[in-house]
Design an enzyme around this catalytic site. Sequence first.
Site, short mmCIF file in Angstrom:
data_model
loop_
_atom_site.label_atom_id
_atom_site.label_comp_id
_atom_site.label_asym_id
_atom_site.label_seq_id
_atom_site.Cartn_x
_atom_site.Cartn_y
_atom_site.Cartn_z
N GLU A 87 0.81 -1.21 0.00
CA GLU A 87 0.00 0.00 0.00
C GLU A 87 0.85 1.27 0.00
O GLU A 87 2.00 1.28 0.43
CB GLU A 87 -0.94 -0.02 1.20
CG GLU A 87 -1.89 -1.20 1.07
CD GLU A 87 -3.01 -1.22 2.10
OE1 GLU A 87 -4.07 -1.78 1.78
OE2 GLU A 87 -2.83 -0.69 3.19
N CYS A 108 6.41 -6.57 7.47
CA CYS A 108 7.59 -6.11 8.23
C CYS A 108 7.97 -7.19 9.22
O CYS A 108 7.11 -7.83 9.82
CB CYS A 108 7.28 -4.81 8.96
SG CYS A 108 8.70 -4.13 9.84
N GLU A 162 10.35 -1.68 7.30
CA GLU A 162 11.42 -0.97 7.99
C GLU A 162 12.46 -0.55 6.92
O GLU A 162 13.21 -1.39 6.42
CB GLU A 162 12.04 -1.88 9.07
CG GLU A 162 13.32 -1.37 9.68
CD GLU A 162 13.31 0.10 10.08
OE1 GLU A 162 12.37 0.55 10.77
OE2 GLU A 162 14.25 0.82 9.70
N SER A 191 11.73 7.04 8.27
CA SER A 191 11.35 6.69 9.64
C SER A 191 11.86 5.29 9.95
O SER A 191 11.62 4.35 9.19
CB SER A 191 9.82 6.75 9.75
OG SER A 191 9.40 6.25 11.01
N SER A 216 11.61 6.00 15.69
CA SER A 216 10.41 5.60 16.43
C SER A 216 10.82 5.15 17.82
O SER A 216 11.32 4.05 18.00
CB SER A 216 9.70 4.47 15.69
OG SER A 216 9.24 4.94 14.45
N LEU A 217 10.62 6.02 18.79
CA LEU A 217 11.12 5.76 20.14
C LEU A 217 10.08 5.01 20.99
O LEU A 217 10.37 3.97 21.55
CB LEU A 217 11.50 7.11 20.77
CG LEU A 217 12.36 7.11 22.01
CD1 LEU A 217 13.65 6.34 21.80
CD2 LEU A 217 12.66 8.55 22.43
N ASN A 296 -3.58 4.45 16.72
CA ASN A 296 -4.77 4.04 15.97
C ASN A 296 -5.03 2.56 16.18
O ASN A 296 -4.14 1.73 15.93
CB ASN A 296 -4.59 4.32 14.49
CG ASN A 296 -4.72 5.79 14.24
OD1 ASN A 296 -5.81 6.34 14.22
ND2 ASN A 296 -3.57 6.43 14.10
N CYS A 339 -0.82 4.69 7.53
CA CYS A 339 0.57 4.84 7.12
C CYS A 339 1.47 4.10 8.12
O CYS A 339 1.55 4.48 9.27
CB CYS A 339 0.87 6.33 7.09
SG CYS A 339 2.43 6.77 6.41
N1 SAH Z 1 9.12 0.86 10.25
C1 SAH Z 1 9.31 2.25 10.38
C2 SAH Z 1 8.45 3.06 9.44
C3 SAH Z 1 7.03 2.64 9.25
S1 SAH Z 1 5.98 2.78 10.64
C4 SAH Z 1 9.13 2.69 11.82
O1 SAH Z 1 8.68 1.90 12.63
O2 SAH Z 1 9.50 3.82 12.12
C5 SAH Z 1 5.76 4.55 10.77
C6 SAH Z 1 5.35 5.01 12.17
O3 SAH Z 1 4.03 4.53 12.51
C7 SAH Z 1 6.23 4.51 13.27
O4 SAH Z 1 6.58 5.55 14.15
C8 SAH Z 1 5.37 3.47 13.95
O5 SAH Z 1 5.76 3.22 15.25
C9 SAH Z 1 4.01 4.09 13.85
N2 SAH Z 1 2.87 3.17 14.10
C10 SAH Z 1 2.79 1.86 13.81
N3 SAH Z 1 1.58 1.36 14.14
C11 SAH Z 1 0.87 2.40 14.66
C12 SAH Z 1 -0.45 2.54 15.16
N4 SAH Z 1 -1.28 1.52 15.20
N5 SAH Z 1 -0.86 3.75 15.58
C13 SAH Z 1 -0.02 4.80 15.53
N6 SAH Z 1 1.25 4.75 15.06
C14 SAH Z 1 1.70 3.55 14.64
FE1 SF4 Z 2 7.69 -2.58 11.25
FE2 SF4 Z 2 7.58 0.03 11.79
FE3 SF4 Z 2 5.42 -1.58 12.15
FE4 SF4 Z 2 7.49 -1.78 13.80
S1 SF4 Z 2 6.16 0.00 13.54
S2 SF4 Z 2 6.41 -3.49 12.84
S3 SF4 Z 2 9.19 -1.40 12.41
S4 SF4 Z 2 6.41 -1.08 10.22
#
Ligand code: SAH
Ligand code: SF4
Length: 363
Positions: A87, A108, A162, A191, A216-217, A296, A339
């Site tokens: 997507e 992922c 990732e 990210s 992503s902390l 979300n 996203c």
């Molecule tokens: N894998 C990378 C980039 C894709 S995820 C990463 O983890 O940074 C992009 C962002 O969406 C990340 O900060 C992730 O932690 C956040 N994310 C994932 N699932 C989420 C959710 N259900 N609600 C809000 N943010 C979420």
């Molecule tokens: Fe992968 Fe980013 Fe989702 Fe973690 S938050 S599972 S690293 S896409």
Amino acid sequence: MAIQTREALFSALFPNEPAFRWRQVEEALFLPNANSWKDATSLPKAIREKLIQDMPWMTCKAERLYTSKRGDTVKAALAAADGKLFESVLMANMRDQWTVCVSSQIGCGMGCTFCATGAMGFKRSLTADEIMDQYRFWKQYLREKPELPQRISNVVFMGMGEPLTNYQNVKKAIHAWLKYTDIGPTRITVSTVGVLMQMETLLKDDDWPPVRIAVSLHSANQKRREEIVPTTTPDFLKKLTDWSHRYARIKGNNRHHITYEYTLITGVNDTPELAHELGTYIKGTSASLINLIPYNPVVGKSFTRTSKPRIAEFKKILETYGLNVTQRKTMGDDIAAACGQLVTQTEATKPDASHSRIALDVS
Ligand code: SAH
Ligand code: SF4
């Protein structure tokens, strides 16, 4: 099925062409008004005709499109040449332009406990062509809708996957955008969940483009982070602090800020104590920008989004540390345009299968 790169296919089709020809071909892919090889008039006719026959203009096709009620978010389920779906999302930004949220992988392997993409597991990495074509796909989409603003001003790697575990392809796609589009490096954000090994590689890589990095902390408490982000290595937080200072020294200036992303989940990482721990932690790193993401909900997971007053309180505490705190505005909920939380199983592509966390930064 192994996916052949466009460049390899071109060399196979035209083994005797000079090197500049491939550059011309790549340039043609990004011509502002080109919708097929027919429009690539800078190429000799014979080459164009063979390309029409043997090389698809796009590496992926829209299987389905979902538009939010407000029309400010569009999600595409794209089918790759091997039939696999991933997507990509187009979202309106505050400049009346568009931000494209790209995927770098299908699924992922990082398994973050709150993320729908993580729950899919890892299917495969996208090729550089598949990544760069997500921008091209949306450009073409907008061309067919002249009533909409036409400019894509930003790209964020916040879709599926990732990006740092698909380092070379991500880098190649970024270089193509920087070369052939009007998007500058500070308008591209990679990210990452914090893959330290690849983050070290990036520091030593002179060819790594000067894009923004978002880490992503989700928790500045080592134990809590290990619980929600299972790839957290021992001493992750200490090592990240150290990395941030070296990043600032080697790559950093005001244009290369690091942003921390923090998804707020009720009772998991949103307490005042954890806000103080986060404030203290970030003060010790080389960056001071933090982006709060309201969680979300994901089908099948029991986490819930932190309430608005609690988010406000969390933000206020962080500000007492002098941090620059932004909060994301959720968009596209009605089309599951999540996203980074994107899923492409049959069920999951249905618009109501999960909720969005498509977001824009609002201060
Ligand atoms: N894998 C990378 C980039 C894709 S995820 C990463 O983890 O940074 C992009 C962002 O969406 C990340 O900060 C992730 O932690 C956040 N994310 C994932 N699932 C989420 C959710 N259900 N609600 C809000 N943010 C979420
Ligand atoms: Fe992968 Fe980013 Fe989702 Fe973690 S938050 S599972 S690293 S896409």
